[in-house]
Scaffold this motif. Structure first.
Motif: not given
Lengths: 145, 619
Positions: B504-505, B554-558, B571-575
């Protein structure tokens, strides 16, 4: 004094609320210098190196207020790029961030940061910090022209 | 050849001697016979001569009878001749082996109608009579003379006949003697042949055999000499090789960093290398001949006694088994314990078990390092758990005052909103938005920490179903995108809920960071070298290479907070967390403007029960 109060201040800050707080603090402390805001590292670098949308804007700031935690290219990278460029390295860079991590602090000074300030949680503290900043950098210190 | 050569040679020589003697007698007899015959023939001839002389003297007496002197002498000679003739006749007739022995001659002398013997006697008598006659001048008519005259011719004839006869029989005798001689010669030849056959030939054969044997012996000798030389050379070579090997072995033993000792079946040390003496702290002479277990292995690490019967090294030596252990402790000469990694290999000499070679290394450093690593691991595990716990507790506890701020801001806005101006209301709305954002962040943190704490229940899943579930939870506007599955092996073992969230992510990211009018996502799998590699490919904006690692933070956004639909940046940290919980890894390949491919593996969850167990037992 006049020359200093004319100097452009570059604020690199992604958070709307923090920027609004900063503006408010500037206003309250009577810091009336022109300000340009960039929301992330890449935008700041574009402005500083006159690239992309800032290709025709030849202004350079007299001071940079830099947040570390930015989307995409972060504050560390902006700091390193500025301090490695011979035209930009004389510009004072004041790191203004939430982090109080000793590793972050030493890393910033090692990269050439001129001041490291942790954002105070309360607005009173924040306002005080900005007032001291103004006094020091714009009244006591002598800056390059 | 059962009869010995000696016996045969004696017999053959005796036979030869006998033959020689026999030949001698035959020859002797032959000579005697010939001699006798010659003598008798001579006598017979002489008799004939005497008979003639008698006749001659008789006629002389007739002629010279008138002359007294002459007649006297003639008479005398006549008498003499007659006497000689008579004596000779006697000798011829009566002498042993005499003339008369011949039967045909005897016949002439005694049996023929006019017997020669009588004639001779008559003749002699006549001669004597004539010689003794008183008449001064015998006449032709004298009876004696007449007798002599008439007898002379037949007598001589008969004598000739007798002599002839005798000569004939002598000839016969000689012939028969010749035959005899030839026979003797033949016999002698035969004897010689027999001698040759019985002595010289076997002797020759013997000699030949002997020399042949000698030759063979000589040849053998030469050969064996050569073989001996070759053997010697080979021995020298072998010795050289053995010397080289020994030197090499010694060099290896000396160069080896590990201690190497040889033990006999009783466990006594028969050799030790330099490293062994160094590691154990004993000089070589204090090691040799000493019982290994008693000296170095007498007690356990904790100091309690360690009888040799319980020693697995010793048991392995006695049974000819190899043995390896890294938990043994040897005792250094200075009394300190030496943790060793020891390998024991049985030692054979001519396929007979004679002991073992022990190779041991000091593993105290390794042990210490292992302890440090284990300690660090435990520490890390503990701190990770504490971090998870902290995040969990902090999230829960942080939410409480946050809810208060949010609620009271709402109350203020609801109850006193009318008293506030535009700016005041904007501040309150910002406050509410920020508390909501804070709550989202805390929830994300809570969720993230739960991912690290939750039981990892693995089940057999079908990627199609997982994907359907993941798409199902998309927002309406995202469902228009094309999401297709290209996977040959959709079966996988994983935690269903987590992998659905993972998909999903990735799908949401692929659609959110996408400026394409036709957004498309491809989910698939490829067989990797060790495990299945799954991927989610989008045609989105792509990720600059320098951010391809930090996106998993975590919490890193581009991008700015509200760009591309916003989000917390988790999302990707959870992945990553989900993949790591499964024992896999995640990485990205991307080109700006073309899209990104997120690859991930999920370990070998289905095939490795232990991993599942250990993951479960973490919690």
């Amino acid at each position: 004094m006049n020359t200093k109060s004319n100097q452009l201040i570059l604020i690199v800050e992604d958070s709307e609320e923090d920027y609004e707080t900063l503006e408010r603090a500037f206003r309250k402390s009577g810091l009336a210098n022109p300000v340009i805001r960039c929301c992330d590292g890449d935008e700041a670098l574009d402005f500083l190196f006159h690239r992309n949308e800032f290709a025709h804007d030849q202004r350079l700031p007299g001071m940079i207020l830099l947040d570390l935690n930015l989307p995409g290219t972060d504050g560390y990278e902006v700091l390193e790029k500025v301090k490695m460029d011979k035209n930009l390295r004389s510009i004072p860079v004041i790191v203004l961030t939430c982090s109080s991590d000793p590793g972050d602090i030493s890393r910033c000074y090692a990269s050439g940061a001129n001041t490291y300030i942790q954002k105070p949680v309360s607005f009173e503290g924040f306002l005080q910090a900005i007032q001291r900043l103004k006094e020091y950098w714009f009244e006591i210190a002598i800056l390059p022209r | 050849m059962s009869i010995s050569l000696k016996f045969r040679s004696v017999a053959a020589l005796s036979a030869l001697a006998l033959l020689t003697v026999l030949n001698y007698f035959i020859q002797n007899y032959h000579t005697q016979t010939v001699d006798n015959d010659a003598h008798l023939l001579n006598q017979a001839g002489r008799q004939r001569m005497l008979a003639t002389r008698v006749a001659y003297l008789s006629s002389q007496l007739l002629l010279y009878g008138d002359e007294p002197a002459a007649s006297g002498e003639i008479r005398q000679r006549l008498l003499q001749t007659a006497k000689e003739m008579a004596e000779q006749h006697d000798s011829l007739v009566h002498e042993r082996h005499g003339f008369i022995d011949d039967l045909s001659v005897r016949h002439i002398f005694f049996e023929a109608p006019d017997m020669l013997d009588q004639k001779v006697h008559a003749y002699v008598a006549s001669a004597r009579g004539l010689a003794n006659s008183r008449s001064e001048a015998p006449r032709r008519g004298d009876s004696y003379y007449a007798q002599i005259d008439s007898l002379e011719t037949p007598l001589v004839e008969m004598m000739d006949r007798a002599v002839m006869q005798y000569e004939l029989s002598a000839d016969r005798r000689i012939k028969s003697l010749h035959l005899f001689e030839i026979a003797g010669m033949l016999v002698q030849f035969a004897g010689l042949f027999a001698t040759w056959l019985m002595i010289f030939r076997p002797m020759g054969l013997r000699v030949k055999q002997y020399w042949g044997a000698q030759d063979r012996v000589n040849a053998d000798l030469v050969r064996s000499n050569m073989a001996l030389a070759a053997q010697k050379e080979a021995l020298a070579r072998e010795k050289e090789i053995a010397d080289n090997l020994r030197q090499r072995l010694q060099a290896i033993l000396d160069a080896a960093g590990e201690g190497i000792t040889g033990l006999d079946l009783d466990g006594n040390i028969i050799f030790a290398n330099v490293a062994a003496t160094r590691l154990l702290g004993y000089p070589l002479e204090q090691l040799l001949g000493v019982n290994h277990h008693q000296l170095l292995h007498r007690s356990y690490e904790d100091g309690s006694a360690f009888p040799q019967e319980q020693c697995l090294i010793h048991a392995a030596i006695v049974e000819g088994q190899s043995y390896h252990s890294d938990t043994e402790t040897f005792w250094h000469a200075d009394g300190t314990a030496l943790p060793v990694d020891v390998v024991s290999m049985p030692l054979y000499e001519h396929s007979v078990l004679v002991g073992a070679v022990l190779v041991f290394g000091d593993i105290s450093r390794r042990k210490k390092a292992e302890e440090v690593i284990q300690c660090t691991m435990r520490e890390l595990e503990r701190s990770n758990r504490e971090l998870d716990d902290f995040a969990y507790i902090a999230s829960h506890d942080l939410k409480e005052p946050l809810r208060g701020i949010h609620n009271y801001s709402s109350f203020l806005l609801e109850d006193h909103g009318a008293h506030l101006d535009e700016e005041g209301r904007r501040y309150l709305e910002t406050l509410l938005r920020l508390t909501q954002r804070m709550e989202t962040l805390v929830d994300t943190l809570l969720h993230y920490s739960r991912l690290g704490r939750a039981r990892l229940n693995i089940e057999e899943c079908d990627l199609n179903e997982l994907l359907a579930e993941a798409i199902d939870s998309l927002m309406i506007q995202e469902k228009h995108a094309e999401v297709r599955l290209t996977c040959q092996h959709p079966r996988l073992a994983c935690n269903r809920v987590m992998v659905v969230e993972l998909l999903h992510n990735l799908i949401v990211n692929g659609l959110k960071y996408n400026e394409n009018t036709e957004k498309s996502i491809e989910v698939g799998c490829n067989q990797g070298p060790k495990e299945m590699i799954y991927y989610v490919k989008d045609n989105g904006i792509g990720i600059p290479e320098k951010h391809q690692e930090s996106i998993f933070r975590i919490f890193k956004r581009l991008h700015g907070r509200d760009k591309y639909g916003g989000g917390t940046g988790a999302g990707l940290t959870i992945v990553k967390k989900i993949v790591e919980r499964h024992g896999g890894k995640v990485w990205v390949e991307s080109r700006m403007g073309e899209g990104s491919i997120f690859y991930f593996t999920l370990g070998n969850m289905g095939s490795d029960e232990h991993q599942i167990e250990s993951a479960d037992s973490d919690r």
